[in-house]
Design an enzyme around this catalytic site. Structure first.
Site, PDB file in Angstrom:
ATOM      1  N   ARG A 222      -4.592 -17.443   0.956  1.00 30.05           N
ATOM      2  CA  ARG A 222      -4.069 -16.271   0.227  1.00 30.05           C
ATOM      3  C   ARG A 222      -2.705 -16.673  -0.308  1.00 30.05           C
ATOM      4  O   ARG A 222      -1.816 -17.053   0.454  1.00 30.05           O
ATOM      5  CB  ARG A 222      -3.943 -15.050   1.142  1.00 30.05           C
TER       6      ARG A 222
ATOM      7  N   HIS B 269      -9.179 -11.753  -6.916  1.00 30.91           N
ATOM      8  CA  HIS B 269      -9.550 -11.423  -5.530  1.00 30.91           C
ATOM      9  C   HIS B 269     -11.086 -11.448  -5.449  1.00 30.91           C
ATOM     10  O   HIS B 269     -11.729 -10.419  -5.262  1.00 30.91           O
ATOM     11  CB  HIS B 269      -8.982 -10.049  -5.164  1.00 30.91           C
TER      12      HIS B 269
ATOM     13  N   GLN C 221     -13.190  -9.967  -2.352  1.00 34.25           N
ATOM     14  CA  GLN C 221     -13.235  -8.503  -2.286  1.00 34.25           C
ATOM     15  C   GLN C 221     -14.296  -7.973  -3.266  1.00 34.25           C
ATOM     16  O   GLN C 221     -15.113  -7.118  -2.913  1.00 34.25           O
ATOM     17  CB  GLN C 221     -11.860  -7.923  -2.643  1.00 34.25           C
TER      18      GLN C 221
ATOM     19  N   ASP D 271      -7.044   0.900  -7.195  1.00 29.87           N
ATOM     20  CA  ASP D 271      -6.281  -0.025  -6.342  1.00 29.87           C
ATOM     21  C   ASP D 271      -4.849   0.483  -6.316  1.00 29.87           C
ATOM     22  O   ASP D 271      -4.460   1.355  -7.112  1.00 29.87           O
ATOM     23  CB  ASP D 271      -6.347  -1.432  -6.972  1.00 29.87           C
TER      24      ASP D 271
ATOM     25  N   CYS E 137     -10.195  -1.129  -2.335  1.00 29.21           N
ATOM     26  CA  CYS E 137     -10.185  -2.330  -1.489  1.00 29.21           C
ATOM     27  C   CYS E 137      -9.287  -2.175  -0.269  1.00 29.21           C
ATOM     28  O   CYS E 137      -9.431  -2.898   0.709  1.00 29.21           O
ATOM     29  CB  CYS E 137      -9.775  -3.555  -2.302  1.00 29.21           C
TER      30      CYS E 137
ATOM     31  N   ARG F  10     -16.691  -7.040   3.962  1.00 34.17           N
ATOM     32  CA  ARG F  10     -15.967  -8.292   3.731  1.00 34.17           C
ATOM     33  C   ARG F  10     -16.527  -9.371   4.659  1.00 34.17           C
ATOM     34  O   ARG F  10     -16.676 -10.519   4.279  1.00 34.17           O
ATOM     35  CB  ARG F  10     -14.463  -8.101   4.009  1.00 34.17           C
TER      36      ARG F  10
HETATM   37  N1  NVA Z   1      -3.967  -5.611  -5.982  1.00 29.60           N
HETATM   38  C1  NVA Z   1      -3.662  -5.574  -4.573  1.00 29.60           C
HETATM   39  C2  NVA Z   1      -4.888  -5.888  -3.765  1.00 29.60           C
HETATM   40  C3  NVA Z   1      -4.662  -5.803  -2.273  1.00 29.60           C
HETATM   41  C4  NVA Z   1      -5.865  -6.206  -1.481  1.00 29.60           C
HETATM   42  C5  NVA Z   1      -2.548  -6.561  -4.265  1.00 29.60           C
HETATM   43  O1  NVA Z   1      -2.584  -7.683  -4.777  1.00 29.60           O
HETATM   44  O2  NVA Z   1      -1.659  -6.199  -3.522  1.00 29.60           O
HETATM   45  N1   CP Z   2      -8.466  -5.675   0.697  1.00 28.25           N
HETATM   46  C1   CP Z   2      -7.730  -6.662   1.234  1.00 28.25           C
HETATM   47  O1   CP Z   2      -7.758  -7.823   0.831  1.00 28.25           O
HETATM   48  O2   CP Z   2      -6.966  -6.242   2.287  1.00 28.25           O
HETATM   49  P1   CP Z   2      -5.867  -7.090   3.043  1.00 28.25           P
HETATM   50  O3   CP Z   2      -4.686  -7.236   2.121  1.00 28.25           O
HETATM   51  O4   CP Z   2      -5.526  -6.273   4.263  1.00 28.25           O
HETATM   52  O5   CP Z   2      -6.437  -8.422   3.406  1.00 28.25           O
END
Ligand code: NVA
Ligand code: CP
Length: 308
Positions: free
Chosen positions: A108, A135, A138, A227, A267, A295
């Site tokens: 990540r 992502h 997801q 989101d 998500c 997931r």
């Molecule tokens: N768009 C959000 C998704 C979180 C899972 C972010 O990047 O924070």
């Molecule tokens: N949806 C998602 O990726 O959640 P986290 O940021 O908690 O991993």
């Protein structure tokens, strides 16, 4: 090497096979405990390293459980606790070392180019557990969740409301191309998809409509997705962005314009009272907790695909 970095890197056939495998595996372990391994333990004796440059609850937990269910083990690495491209060791060398210890890496990252850099030097597959640009895991699990409740996603109408220019909306546009569904994005002009993804969508004949009118975007829709308005590491004036996105809140009025059996997806983590009201996220059409669970199942299938 089979990496899983973006949905657009893979063919429809491959992606659909990953979803079908996830459905089959999920079904076949219905009586097993949450972390008990599947009977065939396809990941037995193997391990995954996970690196998180940003916080995570679901990705961290679901990959760990996925690996356990496949019969393997995982180790979580904090970039601050390892040598990670900050002068004392290049990313390239870290990648070479990890290749000796484990069988697959999940990253990540705040900078998508770290995924490309890692993938160039790893001798094992890498999975994108969220970047600033995409992502994919997801969205793959969201397709699984949609198909479980509403059947094949092909030709269905999926509405994305709110920030139209983030990692989730990018991966959703790619998925619309590969899974052949109709995607309607309801977003303010300022937060419309980037030129880059729009040109990919055009080239790949994605059935995409973009409107600044949220009610129009959800008319007859089979699924409403949204989101957080402010993504992790989003370098914006949050007050201004939230003000512009206010009319794009998913509330009961908006949900009622969609089909009667439409589902609501998010998500998570969620900004309750911002992009969605409590009434919607806690309501009967919301499938957000199952999305979190799925997931595990989608990622098992992705890991397996990478290593097959
Ligand atoms: N768009 C959000 C998704 C979180 C899972 C972010 O990047 O924070
Ligand atoms: N949806 C998602 O990726 O959640 P986290 O940021 O908690 O991993």
């Amino acid at each position: 090497m089979k990496n899983f970095i973006n949905i657009s890197d893979h063919s429809s056939v491959e992606l659909k096979a990953i979803i079908e495998e996830a459905k089959k595996r999920k079904q076949s372990r219905i009586d097993l405990n949450k972390s008990a391994p599947d009977n065939d333990k396809p990941f037995f004796g193997k391990s995954m390293a996970m690196i998180f440059e940003k916080p995570s609850t679901r990705t961290r937990m679901s990959f760990d459980i996925a690996v356990k269910q496949l019969g393997g083990s995982s180790i979580i690495l904090n970039p601050d606790g390892i040598h990670y491209g900050k002068g004392d060791e290049t990313l390239q060398d870290t990648a070479r070392v990890l290749s000796e210890y484990v069988d697959i890496v999940m990253l990540r990252t705040s900078t998508h180019k770290n995924l490309d850099e890692f993938s160039r030097h790893l001798k094992i597959p890498i999975i994108n557990g969220l970047s600033d640009l995409s992502h994919p895991c997801q969205i793959m699990s969201d397709i699984l969740t949609f198909e479980e409740s509403n059947g094949a996603i092909k030709n269905k109408i999926i509405s994305w409301i709110g920030d139209g220019n983030n990692n989730m909306s990018n991966s959703l546009i790619e998925a619309a191309g590969r899974f052949d569904f109709n995607l309607r994005i309801g977003c303010p002009k300022k937060y419309s998809p980037s030129k880059h993804i729009l040109s990919w969508a055009k080239k790949n004949k994605v059935k995409l409509e973009i409107t600044s009118k949220p009610l129009e975007a959800v008319e007859n829709s089979d699924c409403i997705m949204t989101d957080k308005w402010i993504s992790m590491n989003d370098k914006v004036n949050t007050k201004i962005k939230k003000k512009i996105l206010k009319p794009y809140q998913v509330n009961k009025k908006l949900l009622n314009r969609a089909n009667k059996d439409a589902i609501f997806m998010h998500c998570l983590p969620v900004g309750r009272g911002e992009e969605v009201t409590d009434e919607v996220i806690d309501g009967r059409q919301s499938v957000v907790w199952r999305q979190a669970l799925n997931r595990v199942h989608a990622q098992k299938s992705i890991i397996k695909w990478c290593l097959d």
